[in-house]
Write an enzyme that holds these catalytic residues in place. Structure first.
Site, PDB file in Angstrom:
ATOM      1  N   CYS B 217     -19.582  14.323   5.935  1.00 38.55           N
ATOM      2  CA  CYS B 217     -18.931  13.440   4.969  1.00 38.55           C
ATOM      3  C   CYS B 217     -19.699  12.149   4.741  1.00 38.55           C
ATOM      4  O   CYS B 217     -19.357  11.378   3.854  1.00 38.55           O
ATOM      5  CB  CYS B 217     -17.527  13.095   5.443  1.00 38.55           C
ATOM      6  SG  CYS B 217     -16.515  14.552   5.699  1.00 38.55           S
ATOM      7  N   HIS B 380     -14.502  -6.511  -0.054  1.00 40.30           N
ATOM      8  CA  HIS B 380     -13.853  -5.207  -0.206  1.00 40.30           C
ATOM      9  C   HIS B 380     -14.382  -4.223   0.826  1.00 40.30           C
ATOM     10  O   HIS B 380     -15.552  -4.259   1.186  1.00 40.30           O
ATOM     11  CB  HIS B 380     -14.123  -4.629  -1.603  1.00 40.30           C
ATOM     12  CG  HIS B 380     -13.758  -5.566  -2.704  1.00 40.30           C
ATOM     13  ND1 HIS B 380     -12.461  -5.886  -3.020  1.00 40.30           N
ATOM     14  CD2 HIS B 380     -14.533  -6.285  -3.544  1.00 40.30           C
ATOM     15  CE1 HIS B 380     -12.457  -6.752  -4.007  1.00 40.30           C
ATOM     16  NE2 HIS B 380     -13.694  -7.008  -4.349  1.00 40.30           N
ATOM     17  N   HIS B 384     -14.267   5.682   4.435  1.00 45.25           N
ATOM     18  CA  HIS B 384     -14.163   7.104   4.077  1.00 45.25           C
ATOM     19  C   HIS B 384     -12.758   7.610   4.367  1.00 45.25           C
ATOM     20  O   HIS B 384     -12.245   7.471   5.480  1.00 45.25           O
ATOM     21  CB  HIS B 384     -15.201   7.880   4.891  1.00 45.25           C
ATOM     22  CG  HIS B 384     -14.979   9.353   4.880  1.00 45.25           C
ATOM     23  ND1 HIS B 384     -14.870  10.094   3.720  1.00 45.25           N
ATOM     24  CD2 HIS B 384     -14.820  10.237   5.886  1.00 45.25           C
ATOM     25  CE1 HIS B 384     -14.669  11.349   4.027  1.00 45.25           C
ATOM     26  NE2 HIS B 384     -14.634  11.473   5.330  1.00 45.25           N
ATOM     27  N   HIS B 413      -4.361   9.633  -0.750  1.00 44.79           N
ATOM     28  CA  HIS B 413      -3.103  10.093  -1.325  1.00 44.79           C
ATOM     29  C   HIS B 413      -3.320  10.830  -2.639  1.00 44.79           C
ATOM     30  O   HIS B 413      -2.785  11.914  -2.866  1.00 44.79           O
ATOM     31  CB  HIS B 413      -2.182   8.891  -1.549  1.00 44.79           C
ATOM     32  CG  HIS B 413      -0.823   9.258  -2.051  1.00 44.79           C
ATOM     33  ND1 HIS B 413      -0.493   9.294  -3.390  1.00 44.79           N
ATOM     34  CD2 HIS B 413       0.292   9.641  -1.395  1.00 44.79           C
ATOM     35  CE1 HIS B 413       0.762   9.676  -3.531  1.00 44.79           C
ATOM     36  NE2 HIS B 413       1.256   9.889  -2.333  1.00 44.79           N
ATOM     37  N   ASN B 417      -9.131  14.306   0.957  1.00 44.62           N
ATOM     38  CA  ASN B 417     -10.429  14.021   1.553  1.00 44.62           C
ATOM     39  C   ASN B 417     -11.482  14.770   0.754  1.00 44.62           C
ATOM     40  O   ASN B 417     -11.645  15.972   0.896  1.00 44.62           O
ATOM     41  CB  ASN B 417     -10.423  14.470   3.024  1.00 44.62           C
ATOM     42  CG  ASN B 417     -11.771  14.247   3.697  1.00 44.62           C
ATOM     43  OD1 ASN B 417     -12.754  13.888   3.049  1.00 44.62           O
ATOM     44  ND2 ASN B 417     -11.805  14.446   4.997  1.00 44.62           N
TER      45      ASN B 417
END
Lengths: 449, 490
Positions: B217, B380, B384, B413, B417
């Site tokens: 990822c 900010h 991940h 949400h 992922n």
């Protein structure tokens, strides 16, 4: 006035010196390379190859004949290597473990030797590039090597996959780019192909060729840009040119992994592959000729071309050794004719195909190993490495030999025995080339029938 | 009163930060005061005048020395890398997998394993995913049909639509792309996905293409790192980076619980990013790349095995997530912070960290380690969206507020992922909310199998005034942020 001139001279001198130092730090030196020689129990000889082919229940009479014909004409000898699961009879029920085992054997054999011979510790590696086209696992093979050899946690790793038989030159490209912006670094390139999970068990003829040609093998290379290590190094990278013909649909589809009409996964090789290879090669030559041929040769070529006489570039004017991808006898012959070379020039590629088969991306290094074992590489010689791969890509690079090379490496037994090149398959299956449907009695084919 | 005490502590801290961060400027004040009385007497002016009357040789050589130093400086300075723009893939509504669909398919696919079905339900309840996440068409079949054909068509749909959107947005022509990097962890056909892109868009034959695979990822940031190295060497170039994860071939069809977890979390997504090192792009670029820091914990066996692809007892391939994942993620993050901290933290934080470090080493090991306040360095945070637990863990260890991790939670949400592209969905969220101002610094952190922790620091070059037209959040940003309960009862 004189003062200004003096100042300009000093400035130019200092500037050139700075530029020279910078360039020197950006050079890519090949310190050492180790080709993989699997253990003898993994040899795929005539008997074994024939029985593996006969085991495939999907093959009809014509397909069986086609496959044997392909093996007979492949140019591969008695001693190439296959993965354990295929030799053990599990070619159709391979597991992820088989693929990883094949890689593990390769890593353990070559990497340990590489680190010992160069006296470099794995902790000194700054960049690791791994390319294996047909195996992609999580964590990546790059992470696997980092774990096996306990490398540092700020090591940069890249795991390339799906990039075909020319991927080792792409890995060298990443390394040479890295060296241009990072001084005093060491890079490790690991190149191989995964044969274990990729045996094709269907009956589509265009997909069966890979079973006949591809064999297990691999190579690991240690590269550096440390000026102090130049004298210990073997080769220096002079230039690297990459050509990608993917924009053409014909080129893109000529080597493709896909499912056949029965849903069995295999690697499709198009009939037009040698033609596409020639096209890619021509484009690549156009760029590399400018950089590696001498000016006199280029001048001669242009003069002949503009005087409308038949003009061919004489590559031997700038290149001493030709290291071409032993993709198959057809590909080697196509390039030989295209470059105007004679049979001695392509002998290393043919020998490599005969002894080790087509080991995909690492095959170029076996060819290099042969030339070195034959003590042909002398200081100052130029070597041209040409690789082809699916996509369709043609990548090539020119190396300069830094010192006389004479390490016999994996070719030691061949050099010692000096066997004559013999096609063992021709003896047993020579009937296959005749257009007759009657196999000799007692042959494997008859047993199948 | 406790609130007054905390208020005064807050002011003390502010004061300390102001003094340490502006130390050099503050030091100049007494020097200026010392020098000021002499100016009216014109002593300094006299000194400058006499200097100019010196030997021509000395003046010329000093001028040339300055020119040499300036040339060396400009030549050895690394090129600035700009992020011109990026786009994220918005899956079609037909691919949506609400909880009810997922559970129904789960019950039908695993009808012999009711315990595994219940396990998946419990995971989904606590996952933090919403009802609009998407899975590719092949997975909607019962049972799923993950052929290579289907995987290639998912790749084509996802990658091509993202790149089309990027080309429309930036106006770049295919022939202008010099470098192409595609990263997809678990699907790597031959020819590669990068060759597929070259074929579709008829890119130039001298393109430098790379296809990274198996890198997890965090592969998106690895691609950015590779692009940066390449752009340092090739002046005046564009790099197209495509980050995606193709779900079709990787849907676990067995019943081992530890391997069912990825089925509940991984969803379709992709991002295409255009990077450039051309000076003229500095005006229209959205961000400038400041740092990329990569940490690899592969030398530790536990870390290496914590996200592992393997076969279950029935021979079905899936990804096994170890229970130690959070601990290992924390360790990897610590290593990454140790490297990135000195590069980004203001002097005040570094000093505090150094003092506590020395104190722990010399005086008393029982002193609590000082966790630097990264909110001083970044406006900010894009963490991940690996899962709810990862975001919770990072929020705790970096002492971030709910607003800082809002982008990550909302991305999890809305999109699930999406592996390497999730960081870009989070950036898009921050932009859609109108929070991205010029000069803001963004920290992207990603974890991946191996075990890697990679981070990238970007600086916003242009204020994003309103939600971009093609943002994946365009139609739903008004609804966000939503409250995500601890457990969604299914």
């Amino acid at each position: 006035m004189e003062l200004i001139m003096l100042a300009i001279c000093i400035w130019t001198l200092l500037f050139s010196f700075y530029h020279f130092c910078k360039k020197r730090d950006q050079c890519c030196y090949l310190l050492h390379y180790e080709c993989h020689k699997p253990s003898d129990d993994r040899k795929l000889n005539t008997e074994l190859s024939g029985s593996i082919v006969a085991r495939n229940l999907n093959l009809g009479h014509l397909e069986y004949k086609f496959m044997l014909r392909a093996i007979v004409n492949s140019g591969i000898g008695e001693d190439s290597y296959g993965p354990r699961n295929i030799i053990d009879g599990r070619e159709n029920s391979h597991s992820l473990e088989d693929g990883i085992l094949e890689m593990d054997e390769f890593f353990k054999d070559t990497l340990s030797q590489l680190f010992v011979k160069t006296k470099v510790s794995p902790k000194e590696i700054d960049l690791l590039v791994v390319n294996v086209s047909l195996l992609s696992c999580a964590p990546s093979l790059a992470s696997r090597i980092i774990n096996m050899y306990q490398m540092r946690d700020d090591v940069k790793s890249y795991n390339l996959s799906g990039m075909g038989c020319s991927a080792s030159i792409i890995s060298i490209n990443i390394v040479s780019n890295f060296f241009k912006s990072h001084r005093n670094s060491m890079a490790l390139v690991v190149t191989s192909e995964s044969i274990a999970p990729n045996w094709y068990s269907g009956n589509d003829k265009s997909m069966m060729l890979t079973n006949c040609l591809f064999r297990s093998g691999g190579c690991t290379m240690l590269l550096t840009n440390k000026p102090a290590m130049k004298n210990r190094s073997k080769l220096q990278l002079k230039c690297l040119v990459r050509t990608h013909l993917g924009a053409s649909d014909e080129a893109y589809t000529c080597g493709m992994q896909k499912e056949d009409s029965q849903g069995i996964l295999g690697f499709y090789l198009d009939k037009n592959l040698p033609k596409t290879a020639k096209r890619a090669f021509t484009q690549n030559i156009a760029i590399i000729a400018k950089t590696c041929l001498s000016y006199t040769e280029l001048l001669r070529y242009f003069v002949m071309k503009y005087s409308k006489k038949k003009a061919t570039l004489n590559f031997k004017a700038g290149i001493d050794h030709f290291c071409m991808h032993p993709g198959g006898t057809a590909v080697i012959e196509e390039i030989r004719k295209g470059l105007g070379l004679n049979h001695e020039d392509v002998e290393p590629s043919k020998m490599s195909l005969h002894r080790f088969g087509n080991t995909s991306a690492s095959s170029l290094w076996y060819v290099l190993g042969y030339m070195e074992a034959q003590k042909r590489m002398k200081k100052g010689d130029k070597l041209w490495m040409i690789g082809f791969g699916s996509g369709f890509k043609c990548n090539s690079c020119v190396w300069e030999v830094i010192r006389d090379l004479e390490d016999a490496n994996v070719w030691e037994d061949v050099i010692k025995n000096e066997k004559e090149e013999v096609n063992p398959f021709m003896d047993r299956f020579s009937w296959i080339n005749q257009d007759t449907y009657d196999p000799p009695p007692g042959s494997l084919f008859q047993k199948k029938m | 009163m406790p609130s007054e005490a905390t208020k005064s502590l807050k002011y003390v801290k502010l004061g300390y930060q102001y003094i340490v961060n502006n130390f050099l400027t503050l030091l100049l004040i007494p020097i200026a005061l010392a020098v000021a009385p002499q100016i009216p007497h014109g002593i300094i002016l006299n000194k400058i005048w006499s200097f100019l009357h010196m030997d021509l040789l000395v003046i010329l050589s000093s001028v040339f020395l300055i020119i040499i130093i300036a040339t060396v400086y400009f030549m050895s300075k690394p090129r600035s890398i700009y992020l011109v723009d990026y786009t994220c893939y918005k899956p079609p509504v037909t691919c949506r997998v609400p909880f009810s669909t997922f559970m129904e398919h789960s019950r039908l696919n695993l009808k012999d394993n009711p315990k595994s079905v219940e396990f998946q339900m419990r995971i989904l309840e606590r996952s933090g995913l919403g009802e609009e996440t998407c899975l590719p068409p092949a997975i909607h079949f019962i049972p799923p049909m993950p052929t290579m054909e289907a995987a290639r068509s998912e790749a084509e749909e996802v990658i091509f639509s993202t790149i089309d959107a990027l080309m429309t947005k930036t106006g770049i022509k295919p022939k202008d792309i010099d470098i192409l990097i595609v990263n997809c962890s678990l699907f790597s056909p031959t020819p590669s996905l990068s060759a597929m892109v070259v074929n579709k868009y008829k890119l130039r034959s001298n393109i430098k293409s790379f296809n990274l695979s198996g890198m997890g990822c965090s592969a998106g940031l690895i691609s950015i790192d590779l692009a940066r190295d390449l752009l340092q060497v090739h002046p005046g170039s564009n790099a197209l980076v495509v980050s995606t994860e193709i779900i079709t071939p990787n849907y676990y069809r067995g019943s081992e619980r530890a391997m069912l977890l990825p089925n509940c979390l991984f969803r379709m997504g992709a991002a295409a990013i255009l990077l450039s090192n051309k000076r003229r792009d500095s005006h229209r670029a959205k961000y400038k790349l400041v740092h990329v820091v990569r940490t690899h914990k592969g030398s530790d066996d536990k870390a290496y095995k914590c996200v592992y692809e393997q076969e279950d007892p029935q021979g079905k391939i899936g990804i096994n997530l170890s229970k130690d994942l959070m601990v290992i993620a924390g360790e990897a993050l610590k290593s990454n912070i140790t490297t990135i901290g000195p590069l980004v933290l203001p002097a005040s934080e570094q000093l505090l960290f150094l003092i506590t470090l020395i104190g722990r080493k010399i005086f008393n090991p029982k002193w609590k380690p000082y966790i630097p306040d990264f909110k001083q360095a970044f406006e900010h945070f894009c963490i991940h969206a690996g899962g709810r637990a990862v975001i919770d863990e990072l929020q705790k260890s970096l002492q971030l507020s709910a607003e800082h991790v809002e982008a990550s939670r909302m991305t999890l949400h809305r999109f699930g992922n999406t592996s390497s592209s999730s960081l870009w969905y989070e950036m898009a969220y921050i932009e859609a909310k109108g929070r991205m101002k010029k000069g803001d610094r963004v920290w992207q952190i990603a974890f991946g199998s191996g075990f890697k922790c990679n981070s990238a620091v970007w600086k916003c070059n242009k204020t994003v005034k309103k939600c971009p037209e093609d943002s994946p959040w365009k139609d739903c940003i008004e609804r966000y942020p939503v409250f995500i309960p601890e457990v969604v009862k299914l």
